[in-house]
Design a protein around this motif. Structure first.
Motif, mmCIF file in Angstrom:
data_model
loop_
_atom_site.group_PDB
_atom_site.id
_atom_site.type_symbol
_atom_site.label_atom_id
_atom_site.label_comp_id
_atom_site.label_asym_id
_atom_site.label_seq_id
_atom_site.Cartn_x
_atom_site.Cartn_y
_atom_site.Cartn_z
ATOM 1 N N TYR A 172 -56.852 0.806 45.484
ATOM 2 C CA TYR A 172 -55.822 1.626 44.766
ATOM 3 C C TYR A 172 -56.346 3.002 45.870
ATOM 4 O O TYR A 172 -55.195 3.758 46.120
ATOM 5 N N PRO A 173 -56.967 3.805 45.526
ATOM 6 C CA PRO A 173 -57.323 4.858 46.267
ATOM 7 C C PRO A 173 -57.603 5.343 47.292
ATOM 8 O O PRO A 173 -56.495 6.235 47.472
ATOM 9 N N ALA A 174 -57.767 4.037 48.266
ATOM 10 C CA ALA A 174 -57.536 3.932 49.808
ATOM 11 C C ALA A 174 -55.970 3.764 49.643
ATOM 12 O O ALA A 174 -55.084 4.389 50.734
ATOM 13 N N GLN A 175 -54.960 3.331 49.174
ATOM 14 C CA GLN A 175 -53.525 3.305 49.685
ATOM 15 C C GLN A 175 -53.338 4.268 49.052
ATOM 16 O O GLN A 175 -51.787 4.692 50.002
ATOM 17 N N LEU A 176 -54.005 5.206 48.100
ATOM 18 C CA LEU A 176 -52.758 6.552 47.701
ATOM 19 C C LEU A 176 -53.651 7.692 48.751
ATOM 20 O O LEU A 176 -52.040 7.737 49.406
ATOM 21 N N GLU A 177 -54.283 6.895 49.403
ATOM 22 C CA GLU A 177 -54.598 8.606 50.815
ATOM 23 C C GLU A 177 -53.716 7.763 51.899
ATOM 24 O O GLU A 177 -53.399 8.484 52.385
ATOM 25 N N ALA A 178 -53.684 6.742 51.531
ATOM 26 C CA ALA A 178 -52.962 6.329 53.122
ATOM 27 C C ALA A 178 -51.317 6.517 52.804
ATOM 28 O O ALA A 178 -50.557 6.850 53.970
ATOM 29 N N LEU A 179 -50.626 6.357 51.228
ATOM 30 C CA LEU A 179 -49.226 7.060 51.477
ATOM 31 C C LEU A 179 -49.365 7.683 51.720
ATOM 32 O O LEU A 179 -47.621 8.578 52.294
ATOM 33 N N ASN A 180 -50.281 8.971 51.490
ATOM 34 C CA ASN A 180 -49.859 10.652 51.654
ATOM 35 C C ASN A 180 -49.731 10.913 53.177
ATOM 36 O O ASN A 180 -49.312 12.072 53.431
ATOM 37 N N VAL A 181 -50.962 10.179 53.918
ATOM 38 C CA VAL A 181 -50.108 10.476 55.576
ATOM 39 C C VAL A 181 -48.339 9.024 55.597
ATOM 40 O O VAL A 181 -48.930 9.254 57.064
ATOM 41 N N ALA A 182 -48.558 8.686 54.506
ATOM 42 C CA ALA A 182 -47.167 7.718 55.574
ATOM 43 C C ALA A 182 -46.255 7.638 56.134
ATOM 44 O O ALA A 182 -45.578 8.587 56.541
ATOM 45 N N GLN A 183 -46.288 7.028 57.417
ATOM 46 C CA GLN A 183 -44.762 7.304 58.074
ATOM 47 C C GLN A 183 -43.637 6.598 57.621
ATOM 48 O O GLN A 183 -43.636 5.488 58.305
#
Length: 408
Positions: A351-362
């Motif tokens: 989940y922390p990595a998923q938030l990292e991904a969501l923050n740069v998501a396109q």
């Protein structure tokens, strides 16, 4: 007046038409089936317990039928739905056509949501939907195999190719990587993070087809090189085949990994439990650009029960219920703080990595014609994957067809 109303009703009945909808304390909720259904079902159960006087009807539909019901209902103003579950790629059409209620007019939406999911919920500065499911295409790799052969977490897609080649050469029975090669949405979803990382795009911000660029050609050439590192028959692979290849240890890297697939990586059916890292997609000439796949909740503009619908949406997106949904059904939340909640991280370590991904998501292009554009792109990507077209030819022909689709 009552006499006139009765007379009108009789005329409508004789004509085989329905009476106009009348506001009452009821809700009709139209949502997705399959893995999304348990989340809405649980929320209806809990909301009903708190509001026993409200009559609730919940519909479970596949993606295509759900879109058709909502679009036809909005176009014909049937007033048949109060809460609508929307794929974020449908939202631009629904918002631009005035088919949704501005949530600011019905009490707004409290809470700190992930920005990328909020961005696709707005149009012309107004909030028309609530982020409900924080889906995003992640990237997964076998940390044991990469470490064994001297590789760290890949930072670029070129790093991915290098690691995958070495592992495939040295680990018998293990493909370097796996992706979804079946035409349509699956191959497009696999390709977009690679395209974006190379600085390419499908449609520009001003709505023009922009696939015939050197950046897109480099991205597609690299994407096609994945095939030699993937299991035989990858052009027919969809979610089940990809997930099985990783879980059974037959592939070292997954080009895409959605939350609903990652949930079984550490289960008893997995031969690689605890060995798969799930992180944001790599970059290339640009930083990581994982693809957003959020699902939203909205109130159709013709809903006769807007106040009750807004109350239900606020109930569903509250911190306690977003957490409950994630714990009990696996649907990822959209409230920022929950991705670092200790109970959720204990169950979903990525989940922390998923938030990292969501923050740069396109997000996919915010156009009403995306469904048609995706079909065109998916067809040409697979023609290139099976060797019937060279990358440049596939992109040039796809671009021409996409340009025509956008002009209609």
């Amino acid at each position: 007046m009552r006499t006139i109303g009765k007379a009108l009703g009789a005329v409508l009945m004789l004509a085989g038409l329905s009476l106009p909808a009348v506001a009452q304390d009821r809700l009709v909720i139209a949502g997705r089936d399959a893995g999304f259904a348990p989340a809405l079902a649980k929320m209806v159960e809990l909301y009903q317990a708190k509001n026993p006087s409200v009559k609730i009807e919940r519909l479970e539909l596949g993606g295509g039928p759900l879109y058709e019901r909502l679009a036809v209902g909005a176009r014909e103003k049937t007033a048949a739905t109060d809460v609508a579950m929307l794929d974020d790629i449908w939202a631009p059409e629904f918002m631009a056509r005035g088919w949704l209620t501005d949530l600011g007019t019905v009490g707004g939406l409290p809470g700190e949501f992930v920005k990328s999911a909020m961005d696709v919920s707005r149009h012309d500065g107004k909030l028309y939907a609530a982020p409900f499911v924080g889906n995003i295409a992640m990237f997964a790799y076998r940390k044991d195999l990469l470490a064994k052969h001297g590789f760290e977490r890949p930072k670029t897609w070129s790093d991915v190719v290098k690691a995958a080649q070495v592992i495939q050469d040295k680990e018998q029975g293990v493909s370097g990587l796996v992706f979804r090669g079946i035409k349509g949405n699956p191959i497009v979803t696999s390709f977009l993070p690679v395209l974006w990382a190379h600085g390419g795009d499908v449609v520009s911000a001003d709505g023009k087809a922009v696939l015939d660029t050197p950046a897109a050609e480099k991205a597609l050439t690299q994407f096609l090189s994945f095939k030699a590192l993937a299991p035989k028959g990858v052009e027919t692979y969809n979610a089940t085949e990809l997930r099985d290849a990783i879980q059974q240890g037959r592939a070292a890297i997954a080009v895409e990994m959605w939350s609903s697939w990652a949930g079984t990586l550490d289960g008893s059916a997995s031969k690689v439990a605890g060995q798969v890292e799930v992180v944001a997609s790599p970059g290339e000439v640009k930083g990581p650009a994982p693809m957003l796949g959020a699902w939203l909740l909205a109130i159709p503009a013709d809903s006769p029960n807007k106040a009750r619908a807004a109350d239900f949406i606020r109930f569903v997106t509250s911190p306690e219920n977003q957490k409950l949904i994630a714990l009990e059904t696996g649907n990822p939340p959209t409230l920022t703080a929950l991705f670092n909640d200790k109970d959720l991280v204990a169950k979903y370590r990525w989940y922390p990595a998923q938030l990292e991904a969501l923050n740069v998501a396109q997000a996919r292009p915010r156009i009403s014609q995306w469904a048609r554009v995706e079909t065109i792109l998916g067809d040409y990507l697979q023609l290139a994957l099976i060797g019937q077209l060279q990358p440049k030819q596939a992109l040039t022909e796809a671009n021409a067809q996409i340009a025509r689709a956008l002009s209609r």
